[in-house]
Design a protein around this motif. Structure first.
Motif, PDB file in Angstrom:
ATOM      1  N   UNK A 198     -19.041  10.377  11.785  1.00  0.00           N
ATOM      2  CA  UNK A 198     -20.387   9.970  11.244  1.00  0.00           C
ATOM      3  C   UNK A 198     -20.540   8.475  11.037  1.00  0.00           C
ATOM      4  N   UNK A 199     -19.487   7.488  10.832  1.00  0.00           N
ATOM      5  CA  UNK A 199     -19.351   6.197  10.664  1.00  0.00           C
ATOM      6  C   UNK A 199     -18.001   5.998  11.206  1.00  0.00           C
ATOM      7  N   UNK A 200     -17.949   4.929  12.209  1.00  0.00           N
ATOM      8  CA  UNK A 200     -16.675   4.608  12.966  1.00  0.00           C
ATOM      9  C   UNK A 200     -16.634   2.985  13.207  1.00  0.00           C
ATOM     10  N   UNK A 201     -15.731   2.111  12.851  1.00  0.00           N
ATOM     11  CA  UNK A 201     -15.632   0.711  13.032  1.00  0.00           C
ATOM     12  C   UNK A 201     -14.192   0.564  13.143  1.00  0.00           C
ATOM     13  N   UNK A 202     -13.964  -0.007  14.231  1.00  0.00           N
ATOM     14  CA  UNK A 202     -12.418  -0.302  14.528  1.00  0.00           C
ATOM     15  C   UNK A 202     -11.463   0.489  14.162  1.00  0.00           C
ATOM     16  N   UNK A 203     -11.643   1.845  14.100  1.00  0.00           N
ATOM     17  CA  UNK A 203     -11.037   3.009  13.320  1.00  0.00           C
ATOM     18  C   UNK A 203      -9.735   3.311  13.986  1.00  0.00           C
ATOM     19  N   UNK A 204      -9.439   2.663  15.213  1.00  0.00           N
ATOM     20  CA  UNK A 204      -7.946   2.652  15.885  1.00  0.00           C
ATOM     21  C   UNK A 204      -7.132   1.642  15.608  1.00  0.00           C
ATOM     22  N   UNK A 205      -7.579   0.490  14.814  1.00  0.00           N
ATOM     23  CA  UNK A 205      -7.098  -0.644  14.432  1.00  0.00           C
ATOM     24  C   UNK A 205      -5.890  -0.508  13.351  1.00  0.00           C
ATOM     25  N   UNK A 206      -4.755  -0.638  13.512  1.00  0.00           N
ATOM     26  CA  UNK A 206      -3.633  -0.918  12.675  1.00  0.00           C
ATOM     27  C   UNK A 206      -3.710  -1.843  11.579  1.00  0.00           C
ATOM     28  N   UNK A 207      -3.742  -1.701  10.346  1.00  0.00           N
ATOM     29  CA  UNK A 207      -3.669  -2.698   9.196  1.00  0.00           C
ATOM     30  C   UNK A 207      -2.599  -2.265   8.048  1.00  0.00           C
TER      31      UNK A 207
ATOM     32  N   UNK B 186       9.809  11.225  11.408  1.00  0.00           N
ATOM     33  CA  UNK B 186       9.553  12.447  12.360  1.00  0.00           C
ATOM     34  C   UNK B 186       8.526  13.169  11.991  1.00  0.00           C
ATOM     35  N   UNK B 187       8.193  13.383  10.584  1.00  0.00           N
ATOM     36  CA  UNK B 187       6.918  13.997  10.169  1.00  0.00           C
ATOM     37  C   UNK B 187       5.657  13.617  10.556  1.00  0.00           C
ATOM     38  N   UNK B 188       5.403  12.272  10.625  1.00  0.00           N
ATOM     39  CA  UNK B 188       4.516  11.604  11.092  1.00  0.00           C
ATOM     40  C   UNK B 188       4.205  12.092  12.596  1.00  0.00           C
ATOM     41  N   UNK B 189       5.516  11.826  13.441  1.00  0.00           N
ATOM     42  CA  UNK B 189       5.404  12.293  14.689  1.00  0.00           C
ATOM     43  C   UNK B 189       4.802  13.504  14.957  1.00  0.00           C
ATOM     44  N   UNK B 190       5.321  14.690  14.173  1.00  0.00           N
ATOM     45  CA  UNK B 190       5.010  15.908  14.183  1.00  0.00           C
ATOM     46  C   UNK B 190       3.559  16.187  13.904  1.00  0.00           C
ATOM     47  N   UNK B 191       2.930  15.584  13.063  1.00  0.00           N
ATOM     48  CA  UNK B 191       1.566  15.427  12.635  1.00  0.00           C
ATOM     49  C   UNK B 191       0.546  14.917  13.764  1.00  0.00           C
ATOM     50  N   UNK B 192       1.278  14.110  14.886  1.00  0.00           N
ATOM     51  CA  UNK B 192       0.450  13.425  15.700  1.00  0.00           C
ATOM     52  C   UNK B 192       0.021  12.127  15.256  1.00  0.00           C
ATOM     53  N   UNK B 193       0.618  11.443  14.452  1.00  0.00           N
ATOM     54  CA  UNK B 193      -0.018  10.105  13.734  1.00  0.00           C
ATOM     55  C   UNK B 193       0.861   9.274  14.432  1.00  0.00           C
ATOM     56  N   UNK B 194       0.398   8.578  15.656  1.00  0.00           N
ATOM     57  CA  UNK B 194       1.230   7.350  16.438  1.00  0.00           C
ATOM     58  C   UNK B 194       1.103   6.228  15.823  1.00  0.00           C
ATOM     59  N   UNK B 195       0.018   5.842  15.149  1.00  0.00           N
ATOM     60  CA  UNK B 195      -0.193   4.596  14.710  1.00  0.00           C
ATOM     61  C   UNK B 195      -0.115   4.342  13.035  1.00  0.00           C
ATOM     62  N   UNK B 196       0.445   5.274  12.401  1.00  0.00           N
ATOM     63  CA  UNK B 196       0.693   5.269  10.764  1.00  0.00           C
ATOM     64  C   UNK B 196       2.322   5.327  10.761  1.00  0.00           C
ATOM     65  N   UNK B 197       2.610   4.539   9.834  1.00  0.00           N
ATOM     66  CA  UNK B 197       4.163   4.438   9.716  1.00  0.00           C
ATOM     67  C   UNK B 197       4.412   3.871   8.093  1.00  0.00           C
ATOM     68  N   UNK B 198       5.427   4.586   7.595  1.00  0.00           N
ATOM     69  CA  UNK B 198       6.054   3.891   6.194  1.00  0.00           C
ATOM     70  C   UNK B 198       6.980   3.413   6.693  1.00  0.00           C
ATOM     71  N   UNK B 199       7.151   2.051   6.392  1.00  0.00           N
ATOM     72  CA  UNK B 199       8.101   1.042   6.952  1.00  0.00           C
ATOM     73  C   UNK B 199       9.203   0.822   6.027  1.00  0.00           C
ATOM     74  N   UNK B 200       8.869   0.897   4.488  1.00  0.00           N
ATOM     75  CA  UNK B 200       9.894   0.475   3.597  1.00  0.00           C
ATOM     76  C   UNK B 200       9.543   1.139   2.451  1.00  0.00           C
ATOM     77  N   UNK B 201      10.452   0.936   1.335  1.00  0.00           N
ATOM     78  CA  UNK B 201      10.190   1.141  -0.211  1.00  0.00           C
ATOM     79  C   UNK B 201       9.397   0.073  -0.751  1.00  0.00           C
TER      80      UNK B 201
ATOM     81  N   UNK C  52      -4.217   3.514  10.376  1.00  0.00           N
ATOM     82  CA  UNK C  52      -5.480   3.355  11.060  1.00  0.00           C
ATOM     83  C   UNK C  52      -6.564   4.259  10.198  1.00  0.00           C
ATOM     84  N   UNK C  53      -7.599   3.937  10.304  1.00  0.00           N
ATOM     85  CA  UNK C  53      -8.663   4.764   9.403  1.00  0.00           C
ATOM     86  C   UNK C  53      -8.905   5.864  10.190  1.00  0.00           C
ATOM     87  N   UNK C  54      -8.717   6.083  11.347  1.00  0.00           N
ATOM     88  CA  UNK C  54      -8.933   7.283  12.188  1.00  0.00           C
ATOM     89  C   UNK C  54      -7.832   8.523  11.947  1.00  0.00           C
TER      90      UNK C  54
END
Length: 304
Positions: free
Chosen positions: A63-72, A155-170, A187-189
């Motif tokens: 319904x609304x998207x803007x740079x929703x592929x952008x990793x932040x 591994x869970x993120x990968x199984x969910x198909x989230x390629x550009x979302x990452x938990x990197x540290x505590x 990413x927002x998407x």
């Protein structure tokens, strides 16, 4: 930034715990979020990096998207995949929800949360999940991460198909040169999609989806997008006006992020808004907060 794309939603509204769906009356006036678009364009023009997505809860259409592929950077919003893996470990027996964790065995962290102020020095994992979801408790999140492990979350993120979302540290009081530069990225998407899958009982399993949704429904931070809902921050799971709302926010120096699901009698949406900005003054920060609140107002107009 992209261009907003208003679409029709279907006529189903999910229950929070994924148990059933209730009829939703047809939406008459479809909005394209013009005030939000102006606010985000102004932020982008000032140098902020913005990623936004609003999608129909049933069809997934934008319904609304803007740079929703952008990793932040997303700060505490990165706790959500940790909660998903924690709930999955509870369900399959890898972790005992009543296993006790002693905070004295963890490195001190004072960036956010309430456990550090409580007299109880030890709590079960299930209670730590509640603290991490409801109050953004950094120490509780670190305790869960210590037991679950970063490789399992990845591994869970990968199984969910989230390629550009990452938990990197505590969470840390200070980040040195050998530490990951951010707690989490996304990413927002992908984040809007993750929340839609949770509420629609499609993340890992219906039981895991329901558990994570229940934890997140306790979130007390309703100051950004959620400020427009009028919900009680401390008790909003069963709203008298039939508003379904689940969200998680992330905050850090120059970082504001929020993702969630909002559904009313007319429509339901999954949304995510991520902003990375120069936090040079209170005025800079408040301008970012106002953009989140503008989105909240237009989301409320859309679902009602």
């Amino acid at each position: 930034m992209g261009t907003p794309d208003p679409q029709r939603s279907s006529q189903q509204q999910p229950h929070l715990r994924g148990a059933h769906r209730r009829p939703r009356r047809p939406a008459a006036d479809r909005r394209s979020f013009p005030a939000t678009w102006r606010a985000l364009d102004e932020l982008a023009a000032s140098g902020a990096r913005v990623s936004v997505r609003v999608a129909d809860l049933d069809s997934g259409e934008a319904l609304l998207s803007g740079d929703d592929h952008r990793t932040l950077p997303i700060a505490g919003l990165g706790v959500v995949p940790l909660l998903v893996e924690t709930a999955a470990a509870f369900e399959d027996g890898r972790l005992d929800p009543l296993e006790i964790v002693d905070r004295q065995q963890l490195p001190a962290v004072g960036v956010a949360g309430v456990w550090q102020h409580l007299k109880a020095p030890a709590l079960p994992l299930a209670d730590l999940a509640v603290l991490a979801a409801a109050t953004g408790d950094a120490l509780a999140a670190n305790a869960l991460l210590e037991r679950v492990g970063l490789p399992a979350v990845r591994a869970r993120l990968e199984s969910l198909g989230l390629e550009h979302t990452a938990l990197m540290d505590g969470f840390r009081n200070e980040r040195g040169p050998d530490d990951a530069p951010q707690v989490a990225l996304g990413t927002a998407r992908e984040l809007a999609g993750l929340f839609a899958s949770l509420v629609n009982a499609q993340a890992v399993s219906p039981g895991v989806s329901a558990q994570v949704s229940e934890w997140l429904s306790l979130n007390v931070d309703l100051t950004l997008v959620a400020s427009a809902t009028g919900l009680d921050p401390f008790a909003h799971e069963d709203d008298a006006h039939g508003l379904l709302f689940v969200n998680k926010t992330g905050r850090g120096d120059g970082i504001r992020s929020e993702a969630g699901v909002l559904a009313g009698p007319r429509a339901g949406v999954a949304y995510a808004l991520l902003v990375a900005f120069d936090d040079l003054s209170i005025a800079h920060r408040l301008r970012v907060h106002e953009a989140f609140r503008t989105l909240g107002v237009e989301l409320m107009e859309y679902v009602y």
